[in-house]
Design a protein around this motif. Structure first.
Motif, mmCIF file in Angstrom:
data_model
loop_
_atom_site.group_PDB
_atom_site.id
_atom_site.type_symbol
_atom_site.label_atom_id
_atom_site.label_comp_id
_atom_site.label_asym_id
_atom_site.label_seq_id
_atom_site.Cartn_x
_atom_site.Cartn_y
_atom_site.Cartn_z
ATOM 1 N N ASP A 92 5.990 8.870 -4.176
ATOM 2 C CA ASP A 92 5.098 7.642 -3.669
ATOM 3 C C ASP A 92 6.052 6.865 -2.339
ATOM 4 N N VAL A 93 5.599 6.931 -2.184
ATOM 5 C CA VAL A 93 6.083 6.018 -0.363
ATOM 6 C C VAL A 93 5.907 4.684 -0.366
ATOM 7 N N ARG A 94 6.801 3.761 0.158
ATOM 8 C CA ARG A 94 5.630 2.224 -0.017
ATOM 9 C C ARG A 94 6.775 2.266 2.318
ATOM 10 N N LYS A 95 6.162 1.201 2.385
ATOM 11 C CA LYS A 95 7.039 0.862 3.524
ATOM 12 C C LYS A 95 7.413 -0.515 3.652
ATOM 13 N N VAL A 96 8.039 -1.005 4.755
ATOM 14 C CA VAL A 96 7.696 -1.820 5.212
ATOM 15 C C VAL A 96 8.320 -2.152 6.322
ATOM 16 N N ASP A 97 7.709 -2.421 7.575
ATOM 17 C CA ASP A 97 7.303 -2.063 8.701
ATOM 18 C C ASP A 97 7.979 -3.750 9.446
ATOM 19 N N ILE A 127 10.096 6.074 -2.911
ATOM 20 C CA ILE A 127 11.120 6.172 -1.200
ATOM 21 C C ILE A 127 10.472 4.570 -1.292
ATOM 22 N N LEU A 128 11.406 3.693 -0.796
ATOM 23 C CA LEU A 128 10.595 2.720 0.269
ATOM 24 C C LEU A 128 11.475 2.706 2.012
ATOM 25 N N VAL A 163 6.176 6.849 9.925
ATOM 26 C CA VAL A 163 4.567 7.799 8.512
ATOM 27 C C VAL A 163 5.545 9.117 8.021
ATOM 28 N N VAL A 200 -0.576 -4.957 -10.339
ATOM 29 C CA VAL A 200 0.346 -4.375 -10.395
ATOM 30 C C VAL A 200 1.882 -4.976 -8.914
ATOM 31 N N ALA A 201 0.545 -5.211 -7.643
ATOM 32 C CA ALA A 201 1.623 -5.456 -7.245
ATOM 33 C C ALA A 201 1.111 -7.217 -7.204
ATOM 34 N N GLU A 213 -3.953 -1.310 -9.071
ATOM 35 C CA GLU A 213 -3.247 -0.936 -8.383
ATOM 36 C C GLU A 213 -2.744 -2.560 -7.433
ATOM 37 N N THR A 258 2.036 5.261 0.857
ATOM 38 C CA THR A 258 1.446 5.614 1.769
ATOM 39 C C THR A 258 1.145 6.855 1.905
ATOM 40 N N MET A 261 0.688 -1.350 0.236
ATOM 41 C CA MET A 261 -0.048 0.065 0.015
ATOM 42 C C MET A 261 0.823 1.252 0.113
ATOM 43 N N ARG A 287 0.674 10.059 -0.216
ATOM 44 C CA ARG A 287 -0.911 10.914 -0.210
ATOM 45 C C ARG A 287 -0.736 10.910 -1.940
#
Lengths: 253, 253
Positions: free
Chosen positions: A198-203, A183-184, A190, A21-22, A18, A3, A1, A5
DNA sequence: CGCTGTGAACCATTTCACAGCA
DNA sequence: TGCTGTGAAATGGTTCACAGCG
């Protein structure tokens, strides 16, 4: 997802969902494995199994890319590999910088999966002067002071943030100001970014928490009756009120 | 999303949507930060901003947990922290094992975010005898031979796989056979598990590929020259190198 | 009055089921 | 005949907008 906006209201022209694409990288990986085994064609059923999805979904996904299959036969492996790679933009070279060379940053730098696709680790950046010049995964670490120059000299548009949470937003701002647009983020924060980034996050912690939720529920089901839950809790900085079962609870205080 | 064939047909009773569950850790993190600053209450608007979602979604999410807010006021921070922690099962102790102590496994072992919630690294396991006994993050690495015993002795139900792709399924099978029912998989492979076992995956390469897709599209739009995204991204035209020629991404080890 | 809680509208994604082509 | 490609239905999730309570 994603993140940030980043709600592109209507992705014009080739609107690929989307969710599709994933999954493309998943298909690509499965196809690459088949390609290595010199398998010439696959059916949607087989490929779906290899990718861990169901065949209807896979066919629908591919239908967004075009009609690359042959009825009665299946898909040509090599051809599909190429089409998906192109769609994902992997037929071009993507220089990437990793900021924050701690345990995680070093692991990422060493991660083979980067180089194997269109990605190339263009630079490693850290704020610790003691690290500057030291090679990690064969690449000398550079200092944060030179971040902007590094980004520009290498034409970097994708950045990976593996710094502590406290430094992440600042690093992010500098990356964006220097021209990075994707950005990853591995820092547990946040990030706020301007539109178009675009920002994607891995937590890691979040993933574990989600597992814990399901795990807990399993335990609950297991013990049919109530009053189950093994010797629980060791956490209790909680509020005054805090029995166990969910009391219709009214706010305290 | 959970990857494994884990389609529980009907989550009865407290059906909290998966999407909501995935956001609870986000709220919890934001709330914890507020709690540390001794903020007593937050409005849905403020908390949503801190968590990076919109307020309507947040309120809807909370409504699945119960009515924990006060109209005209907001939510009591401490109380919500407790409720969400409980819902996620973080009020109990979750011993976790990490299998595969390469770069990534070591990074995970050192990751503070684990311990800070209900998670505790109960053991580190690796197949390399040279690592056996060596402390990583203060915990001595144990050998794969003892995997089953370790799982059982510690009552572990959550396992983290950070091995190379080739070893992942085998490790997974052993973990499951030994009693693990939730798995966080970092290896770039589709794991197959029996019903009742949850798998979540984290794949760095996939995240980057998704970013590349969007990045490529931005570049395309830019060329069209519209009153759109100012983003000044530039990337090397890059030799449109061969369609394939890429190696399966293998995790570092 | 302000902000939560929530039905209802809306949108995205998945699944079904079958028409249509090689 | 066998398998793809795809409308249409079903499901799940998000957003709207406002009633209702503190």
């Amino acid at each position: 997802m994603a993140t940030g906006r980043t709600h592109r209201p209507a992705t014009r022209s080739r609107g690929i969902p989307e969710a599709t694409v994933a999954r493309l990288p998943l298909y690509l990986r499965a196809l690459t494995a088949l390609s290595e085994r010199s398998v010439p064609t696959v059916s949607s059923e087989e490929l779906a199994a290899a990718a861990g999805v169901n065949s209807a979904k896979l066919r629908k996904d591919f239908s967004y890319l075009g009609s690359y299959g042959t009825r009665g036969v299946g898909y040509d492996v090599e051809y599909l590999v190429y089409q998906i790679s192109r769609e994902l933009g992997l037929t071009q070279d993507w220089p990437v910088v990793i900021v924050g060379i701690g345990n995680l940053g070093a692991a990422l730098a060493n991660y083979g999966g980067f180089a194997s696709r269109g990605f190339r680790v263009a630079a490693l950046i850290d704020a610790d002067h003691a690290l500057t010049g030291k090679p990690v995964a064969g690449i000398p670490v550079q200092h944060t002071d030179d971040l902007e120059k590094i980004i520009q000299d290498n034409g970097v548009s994708i950045g990976v943030i593996a710094t502590p949470a406290g430094a992440a937003q600042q690093v992010c701002d500098r990356l964006v100001a220097a021209g990075v647009t994707s950005i990853l983020n591995f820092a547990p924060t946040v990030l706020s970014v301007p539109d178009g980034v675009d920002v994607r996050k891995v937590d890691l912690s979040i993933e574990l928490q989600i597992l814990a939720f399901h795990e807990q529920r399993k335990a609950g089901e297991e013990a049919a009756g109530e009053a189950a839950v093994p010797a629980a809790a060791r956490k209790q900085p909680a509020a005054d009120q805090g029995p166990d079962g969910d009391v219709p609870a009214v706010m305290p205080a």
